[in-house]
Motif scaffolding. Structure first.
Motif, PDB file in Angstrom:
ATOM      1  N   PHE A   3       0.863  -1.183   0.077  1.00 38.09           N
ATOM      2  CA  PHE A   3       0.050   0.093  -0.066  1.00 38.09           C
ATOM      3  C   PHE A   3       0.991   1.306  -0.082  1.00 38.09           C
ATOM      4  O   PHE A   3       0.683   2.175  -0.862  1.00 38.09           O
ATOM      5  CB  PHE A   3      -0.856   0.181   1.176  1.00 38.09           C
ATOM      6  CG  PHE A   3      -1.613   1.216   1.233  1.00 38.09           C
ATOM      7  CD1 PHE A   3      -3.104   1.285   0.738  1.00 38.09           C
ATOM      8  CD2 PHE A   3      -1.538   2.337   2.178  1.00 38.09           C
ATOM      9  CE1 PHE A   3      -3.766   2.431   0.821  1.00 38.09           C
ATOM     10  CE2 PHE A   3      -2.098   3.401   2.145  1.00 38.09           C
ATOM     11  CZ  PHE A   3      -3.401   3.618   1.448  1.00 38.09           C
ATOM     12  N   VAL A   4       2.050   1.272   0.991  1.00 38.89           N
ATOM     13  CA  VAL A   4       2.749   2.511   0.978  1.00 38.89           C
ATOM     14  C   VAL A   4       3.400   2.666  -0.102  1.00 38.89           C
ATOM     15  O   VAL A   4       3.475   3.973  -0.804  1.00 38.89           O
ATOM     16  CB  VAL A   4       3.756   2.515   2.203  1.00 38.89           C
ATOM     17  CG1 VAL A   4       4.704   3.534   2.267  1.00 38.89           C
ATOM     18  CG2 VAL A   4       2.867   2.277   3.572  1.00 38.89           C
ATOM     19  N   ALA A   5       4.172   1.740  -0.661  1.00 43.13           N
ATOM     20  CA  ALA A   5       4.981   2.028  -1.884  1.00 43.13           C
ATOM     21  C   ALA A   5       4.162   2.339  -3.195  1.00 43.13           C
ATOM     22  O   ALA A   5       4.634   3.043  -3.990  1.00 43.13           O
ATOM     23  CB  ALA A   5       5.912   0.615  -2.020  1.00 43.13           C
ATOM     24  N   SER A   6       3.094   1.573  -3.351  1.00 43.29           N
ATOM     25  CA  SER A   6       2.332   1.841  -4.661  1.00 43.29           C
ATOM     26  C   SER A   6       1.789   3.435  -4.640  1.00 43.29           C
ATOM     27  O   SER A   6       1.682   3.940  -5.599  1.00 43.29           O
ATOM     28  CB  SER A   6       1.272   0.802  -4.700  1.00 43.29           C
ATOM     29  OG  SER A   6       1.657  -0.742  -4.740  1.00 43.29           O
ATOM     30  N   LEU A   7       0.977   3.782  -3.264  1.00 41.32           N
ATOM     31  CA  LEU A   7       0.629   5.120  -3.355  1.00 41.32           C
ATOM     32  C   LEU A   7       1.851   5.995  -3.417  1.00 41.32           C
ATOM     33  O   LEU A   7       1.719   7.207  -4.100  1.00 41.32           O
ATOM     34  CB  LEU A   7      -0.149   5.318  -2.007  1.00 41.32           C
ATOM     35  CG  LEU A   7      -0.880   6.569  -1.878  1.00 41.32           C
ATOM     36  CD1 LEU A   7      -1.813   7.046  -2.796  1.00 41.32           C
ATOM     37  CD2 LEU A   7      -1.355   6.680  -0.250  1.00 41.32           C
ATOM     38  N   LEU A   8       2.741   5.858  -2.897  1.00 47.22           N
ATOM     39  CA  LEU A   8       3.916   6.769  -2.983  1.00 47.22           C
ATOM     40  C   LEU A   8       4.497   6.985  -4.525  1.00 47.22           C
ATOM     41  O   LEU A   8       4.566   7.946  -4.896  1.00 47.22           O
ATOM     42  CB  LEU A   8       5.276   6.238  -2.237  1.00 47.22           C
ATOM     43  CG  LEU A   8       6.484   7.373  -1.994  1.00 47.22           C
ATOM     44  CD1 LEU A   8       5.866   8.544  -1.435  1.00 47.22           C
ATOM     45  CD2 LEU A   8       7.448   6.689  -1.194  1.00 47.22           C
ATOM     46  N   VAL A  41       4.766  -4.039  -6.842  1.00 51.10           N
ATOM     47  CA  VAL A  41       4.468  -2.641  -7.305  1.00 51.10           C
ATOM     48  C   VAL A  41       4.576  -2.470  -8.685  1.00 51.10           C
ATOM     49  O   VAL A  41       4.039  -1.742  -9.191  1.00 51.10           O
ATOM     50  CB  VAL A  41       5.579  -1.837  -6.409  1.00 51.10           C
ATOM     51  CG1 VAL A  41       5.364  -0.349  -6.730  1.00 51.10           C
ATOM     52  CG2 VAL A  41       5.220  -2.013  -4.814  1.00 51.10           C
ATOM     53  N   VAL A  42       5.546  -3.212  -9.307  1.00 49.16           N
ATOM     54  CA  VAL A  42       5.963  -2.882 -10.651  1.00 49.16           C
ATOM     55  C   VAL A  42       4.689  -3.401 -11.613  1.00 49.16           C
ATOM     56  O   VAL A  42       4.247  -2.560 -12.422  1.00 49.16           O
ATOM     57  CB  VAL A  42       7.276  -3.403 -11.295  1.00 49.16           C
ATOM     58  CG1 VAL A  42       7.220  -3.356 -12.668  1.00 49.16           C
ATOM     59  CG2 VAL A  42       8.411  -2.689 -10.321  1.00 49.16           C
ATOM     60  N   GLY A  43       4.224  -4.799 -11.302  1.00 47.94           N
ATOM     61  CA  GLY A  43       3.399  -5.252 -12.242  1.00 47.94           C
ATOM     62  C   GLY A  43       1.942  -4.457 -12.566  1.00 47.94           C
ATOM     63  O   GLY A  43       1.629  -4.318 -13.636  1.00 47.94           O
ATOM     64  N   PRO A  44       1.513  -3.823 -11.490  1.00 51.66           N
ATOM     65  CA  PRO A  44       0.144  -3.165 -11.878  1.00 51.66           C
ATOM     66  C   PRO A  44       0.199  -1.785 -12.400  1.00 51.66           C
ATOM     67  O   PRO A  44      -0.671  -1.369 -12.782  1.00 51.66           O
ATOM     68  CB  PRO A  44      -0.571  -3.034 -10.237  1.00 51.66           C
ATOM     69  CG  PRO A  44       0.200  -3.990  -9.376  1.00 51.66           C
ATOM     70  CD  PRO A  44       1.645  -4.150 -10.110  1.00 51.66           C
ATOM     71  N   VAL A  97      11.464   2.939  -5.007  1.00 47.13           N
ATOM     72  CA  VAL A  97      10.555   3.065  -4.151  1.00 47.13           C
ATOM     73  C   VAL A  97      10.241   1.547  -3.238  1.00 47.13           C
ATOM     74  O   VAL A  97       9.997   1.481  -2.114  1.00 47.13           O
ATOM     75  CB  VAL A  97       9.168   3.650  -4.398  1.00 47.13           C
ATOM     76  CG1 VAL A  97       8.252   3.547  -3.178  1.00 47.13           C
ATOM     77  CG2 VAL A  97       9.319   5.025  -4.751  1.00 47.13           C
ATOM     78  N   SER A  98      10.264   0.453  -4.221  1.00 45.91           N
ATOM     79  CA  SER A  98      10.210  -0.845  -3.545  1.00 45.91           C
ATOM     80  C   SER A  98      11.243  -1.198  -2.637  1.00 45.91           C
ATOM     81  O   SER A  98      11.119  -1.665  -1.591  1.00 45.91           O
ATOM     82  CB  SER A  98       9.805  -1.830  -4.806  1.00 45.91           C
ATOM     83  OG  SER A  98       8.647  -1.550  -5.418  1.00 45.91           O
ATOM     84  N   VAL A  99      12.519  -0.971  -3.111  1.00 51.81           N
ATOM     85  CA  VAL A  99      13.494  -1.332  -2.333  1.00 51.81           C
ATOM     86  C   VAL A  99      13.725  -0.509  -1.350  1.00 51.81           C
ATOM     87  O   VAL A  99      14.136  -1.136   0.047  1.00 51.81           O
ATOM     88  CB  VAL A  99      14.671  -1.135  -3.094  1.00 51.81           C
ATOM     89  CG1 VAL A  99      16.198  -1.074  -2.369  1.00 51.81           C
ATOM     90  CG2 VAL A  99      15.111  -2.167  -4.354  1.00 51.81           C
ATOM     91  N   LEU A 100      13.559   0.811  -1.199  1.00 54.88           N
ATOM     92  CA  LEU A 100      13.387   1.716   0.191  1.00 54.88           C
ATOM     93  C   LEU A 100      12.488   1.245   0.990  1.00 54.88           C
ATOM     94  O   LEU A 100      12.523   1.142   2.162  1.00 54.88           O
ATOM     95  CB  LEU A 100      13.069   3.144  -0.177  1.00 54.88           C
ATOM     96  CG  LEU A 100      14.691   3.894  -1.245  1.00 54.88           C
ATOM     97  CD1 LEU A 100      13.898   5.141  -1.513  1.00 54.88           C
ATOM     98  CD2 LEU A 100      15.822   3.980  -0.526  1.00 54.88           C
ATOM     99  N   THR A 101      11.129   0.785   0.571  1.00 59.74           N
ATOM    100  CA  THR A 101      10.074   0.641   1.442  1.00 59.74           C
ATOM    101  C   THR A 101      10.155  -0.825   2.030  1.00 59.74           C
ATOM    102  O   THR A 101      10.070  -1.109   3.177  1.00 59.74           O
ATOM    103  CB  THR A 101       8.670   0.571   0.656  1.00 59.74           C
ATOM    104  OG1 THR A 101       8.381   1.989   0.111  1.00 59.74           O
ATOM    105  CG2 THR A 101       7.445   0.332   1.573  1.00 59.74           C
TER     106      THR A 101
END
Length: 361
Positions: free
Chosen positions: A194-199, A316-319, A352-356
């Protein structure tokens, strides 16, 4: 007292030769327009006839070649290709139809003033509001593309519409529930996704607001609805969008099936041993597989040899960017937009995925 007799019929034309010439020109123009309409009707009938004939010839050709086709489709590679292609289309098509229905409803029934009231007037504030609004749409990326296109056509700032496009497939309740079910022993994956995708959605919206140009974003023209009832305009818009977006969905599914069928499985085992390669491998795999966001959590959970951070990058990337989504974005917003927007989204989503994942996982 002088008596004036009325002029006999045609006297005006004899007195004014130009009037007779003008009448003749008008008659000639009407005849020309009628001839043009008849030619147009004949052309339409010819095209319908040609389409019917082409379909008939194609069916006859398939019947004649059913033996070689059956042998070709029985090969393991073709069976794998067919399985992936059908799976992608079957998963995506219901949500594509949902998105088309929402798009048509927005275009026909929702007045433009509604969006002016619903979103903040400042684009910088409209972006996060639109991103959070993506949480209420129970659909995947196939549904978000036509809806985002309708939002832009109805006057919503492109930055906010693009934030909605990216967030809706990744943070809606169905996707988050599927993620929780797929990762029962790692509930933090739900929050991380949720956090990574919204960011990513909000940052991409702000980047477009700052760096995007109007000539990069081109929308397909819709037939005017003047003079039509709202019902007729609604179904006309549905037919247009289904044919338009559905064609690009099929092209994307064909590309995903081809790459899935020829990619060696050993590549995944080698990449899982390296943390950096693991993230990149699953990010690229998310693009190639083009799995619907309602089902991708179960696929990510099956990659048990990879770290949670690498699997988060997959989710995160796929959608946000995959083959079918790229094709649909190119068809809806233009190839110039897709070739700029897709690489930037991919790079930001991985980062962002790596950071999250480092913070939450």
């Amino acid at each position: 007292m002088a008596i004036t007799n009325s002029a006999p019929p045609g006297a005006d034309h004899r007195a004014d030769p130009d009037a007779s010439e003008r009448d003749h020109e008008r008659d000639h123009e009407r005849d020309h327009e009628r001839d043009h309409e008849r030619d147009h009707e004949r052309d339409q009938e010819g095209r319908r006839f040609d389409s019917t004939l082409a379909l008939t010839m194609l069916l006859l050709l398939l019947v004649l070649l059913q033996g070689p086709l059956r042998r070709a489709l029985s090969a393991p590679v073709m069976q794998s290709w067919t399985t992936v292609f059908v799976a992608v289309v079957v998963q995506a098509l219901p949500f594509l139809v949902l998105g088309v229905l929402l798009s048509a409803a927005i275009a026909v029934f929702v007045p433009p003033s509604f969006f002016a009231r619903a979103l903040p007037s400042r684009p910088a504030l409209a972006v996060p509001v639109a991103g959070m609004a993506g949480a209420v749409l129970p659909g995947c990326e196939c549904a978000s593309v036509p809806v985002a296109g309708a939002l832009v056509r109805r006057g919503v700032t492109p930055a906010a519409a693009l934030a909605f496009l990216l967030s809706a497939p990744a943070i809606n309740p169905i996707v988050l529930t599927a993620t929780a079910v797929a990762f029962p022993r790692a509930p933090e994956m739900v929050l991380a996704r949720f956090v990574a995708s919204l960011l990513v959605a909000c940052v991409m919206g702000w980047l477009w607001q700052r760096l995007g140009r109007a000539d990069w974003l081109r929308l397909p023209t819709h037939a005017p609805h003047d003079g039509q009832s709202k019902g007729a305009a609604f179904w006309g818009s549905v037919r247009h969008d289904v044919m338009h977006a559905g064609g690009f969905l099929v092209l994307g599914a064909m590309a995903a099936a081809t790459l899935k069928a020829v990619a060696p499985a050993s590549w995944l085992r080698t990449a899982a041993d390296n943390p950096v390669l693991a993230v990149l491998a699953l990010s690229v795999l998310a693009v190639l597989l083009s799995i619907c966001s309602e089902a991708d959590a179960f696929v990510a959970a099956s990659f048990s040899q990879f770290s949670l951070t690498a699997r988060l990058a997959f989710l995160v990337v796929g959608p946000m960017i995959d083959l079918k989504l790229f094709a649909m974005q190119a068809g809806t917003f233009g190839r110039g937009f897709a070739f700029r927007f897709a690489p930037a989204t991919f790079a930001l989503a991985v980062t962002v995925s790596v950071l999250t994942g480092t913070v939450l996982l």
